[in-house]
Design a protein around this motif. Sequence first.
Motif, mmCIF file in Angstrom:
data_model
loop_
_atom_site.group_PDB
_atom_site.id
_atom_site.type_symbol
_atom_site.label_atom_id
_atom_site.label_comp_id
_atom_site.label_asym_id
_atom_site.label_seq_id
_atom_site.Cartn_x
_atom_site.Cartn_y
_atom_site.Cartn_z
ATOM 1 N N UNK A 72 0.860 -1.089 0.006
ATOM 2 C CA UNK A 72 0.139 -0.049 -0.038
ATOM 3 C C UNK A 72 0.918 1.157 -0.023
ATOM 4 N N UNK A 114 -22.413 22.902 -7.888
ATOM 5 C CA UNK A 114 -21.999 22.764 -9.433
ATOM 6 C C UNK A 114 -22.588 21.474 -10.197
ATOM 7 N N UNK A 115 -22.639 20.505 -9.675
ATOM 8 C CA UNK A 115 -23.083 19.222 -10.167
ATOM 9 C C UNK A 115 -24.342 19.068 -10.647
ATOM 10 N N UNK A 175 -6.643 1.421 3.615
ATOM 11 C CA UNK A 175 -7.465 1.859 2.029
ATOM 12 C C UNK A 175 -7.507 0.548 1.318
ATOM 13 N N UNK A 219 -16.293 19.953 2.602
ATOM 14 C CA UNK A 219 -15.515 20.028 1.064
ATOM 15 C C UNK A 219 -16.425 19.859 0.053
ATOM 16 N N UNK A 260 -12.646 12.835 -6.227
ATOM 17 C CA UNK A 260 -12.050 13.628 -5.186
ATOM 18 C C UNK A 260 -13.219 13.313 -3.871
ATOM 19 N N UNK A 261 -14.032 13.460 -4.262
ATOM 20 C CA UNK A 261 -15.053 13.156 -2.947
ATOM 21 C C UNK A 261 -14.686 11.668 -2.539
ATOM 22 N N UNK A 300 -18.700 21.775 -3.559
ATOM 23 C CA UNK A 300 -18.473 21.248 -4.851
ATOM 24 C C UNK A 300 -19.887 20.775 -5.545
ATOM 25 N N UNK A 340 -8.437 21.924 -7.097
ATOM 26 C CA UNK A 340 -9.018 21.904 -8.262
ATOM 27 C C UNK A 340 -9.693 23.032 -8.556
ATOM 28 N N UNK A 341 -10.020 23.792 -7.721
ATOM 29 C CA UNK A 341 -10.603 25.140 -7.825
ATOM 30 C C UNK A 341 -9.780 26.264 -7.161
ATOM 31 N N UNK A 371 -10.097 8.713 2.815
ATOM 32 C CA UNK A 371 -8.928 9.217 4.197
ATOM 33 C C UNK A 371 -9.755 9.429 5.394
ATOM 34 N N UNK A 416 -14.343 14.193 -12.276
ATOM 35 C CA UNK A 416 -13.017 14.295 -11.517
ATOM 36 C C UNK A 416 -13.578 14.595 -10.046
ATOM 37 N N UNK A 417 -14.400 15.616 -9.836
ATOM 38 C CA UNK A 417 -14.831 15.946 -8.539
ATOM 39 C C UNK A 417 -15.294 14.570 -7.812
ATOM 40 N N UNK A 472 -11.991 10.173 -2.528
ATOM 41 C CA UNK A 472 -10.635 10.298 -1.951
ATOM 42 C C UNK A 472 -10.738 10.820 -0.410
ATOM 43 N N UNK A 473 -11.612 12.008 -0.330
ATOM 44 C CA UNK A 473 -11.867 12.873 0.769
ATOM 45 C C UNK A 473 -12.186 11.735 2.090
#
Lengths: 94, 330
Positions: free
Chosen positions: A4, B176-177, B109, B169, B93-94, B173, A44-45, B100, B89-90, B96-97
Amino acid sequence: MKNEWPLWEVFIRGQHGMSHRHVGSLHAPDAEMAIKNARDVYTRRNEGVSIWVVEARHIAASSPSDKGPLYEPSESKVYRHPTFFDIPDEVGAM
Amino acid sequence: MYAQMIKTAGTGVKSPEEMTEEERKFQARVDANEKIEPKDWMPDDYRATLIRQIGQHAHSEIVGQLPEGNWITRAPTLERKAILLAKVQDEAGHGLYLYCAAETLGVSRDELTEDLLSGKMKYSSIFNYPTLTWADIGAVGWLVDGAAIMNQVPLQRTSFGPYSRAMIRICKEESFHQRQGYDIMMKMARGTEAQKRMAQDAINRLWYPSLMMFGPSDKESVHSGQSMAWRIKINTNDELRQKFVDQTVPQAEYLGLTIPDENLKWNEERGHYDFSEPDWKEFFDVLKGNGPCNTDRLTARQEAWSDGKWVRDAMLAHARKKAAAKVAAE
Ligand SMILES: [Fe+2]
Ligand SMILES: [Fe+2]
């Protein structure tokens, strides 16, 4: 060996000259990739102008049970705050 | 929701007398709206339930890329393509947040990924439906992200710090979606007859699966009671579903599209819309793996994982070699 990718903590400096702030973490094989991934995951923003990454295992943290001994001593030192002192209005801005 | 049918660990809400000293202190912190951080003491059941919930939420974000990814190469214009690419892509990201956040609870993971791939952990039922036309991409943004927002906005106040911060976070975002989806729907609904039919067909197919996202009624559930006491669930499923319907009906009217429900009507007395429940038998069937796309979705994830293995391994081997060379040079 477990394959990992290690965990990195990500810190980003926002637009306005503030300190780097912790924004989250991610996995990456090395620092260079961690920065590249952090760019995609956390900016990203236009959230930042600078990225720091540090491998999570290198971070030393205070323990929640030390909360009392660490922070209570400052609770009694109210004179550290400017509002402790009454300065007369006549003195002007201070 | 993105986390559906989460089994809350434990036996339901305990009275203060039944709690240990540690549990009482913990509950008092939750009740005082304090955030619980990863190193703080927490009940094992709270930890276990959160791993399930955040894990499933993360899996949903990741698998949720697939139905939309299906249209990236076929988007009608370059601009729509760029927008959809950014949206998908967002969602990565979601995921991945959230992974974590789950990892701060002591799960790795790889374990989470393996549990998704083996079918031990689930993702939202909604992503087992296909996106057959471009209008579906509009309907997904509008309805599916819309339903997700309903649930995610209150979760910003959840008791677990890392989960709450991930939600904050994500919520930034999400709007926008939903807007890009509604924008597609407006274009279609004001387009040619064929485009209008396509838009109506998308809502016909996706309306009930969207209502299912909130999960079956849990007013009576002791499990939900415990999750609410821990503030890892903020509203009942019915409350959120009602809120979603109330918000969405006028938006459909504006588009001139019909929500496929003969029983849908404003109830003056309740101050809400009355509406038909989705087919819960279908819902449970989809969860069991029998939805139209379950096999496709899981196969896509399994292939991504196994096809990517050599890349993950090679990058790690390279990193280790570089690190060893650096140590040797010092
Ligand atoms: Fe998302
Ligand atoms: Fe979204």
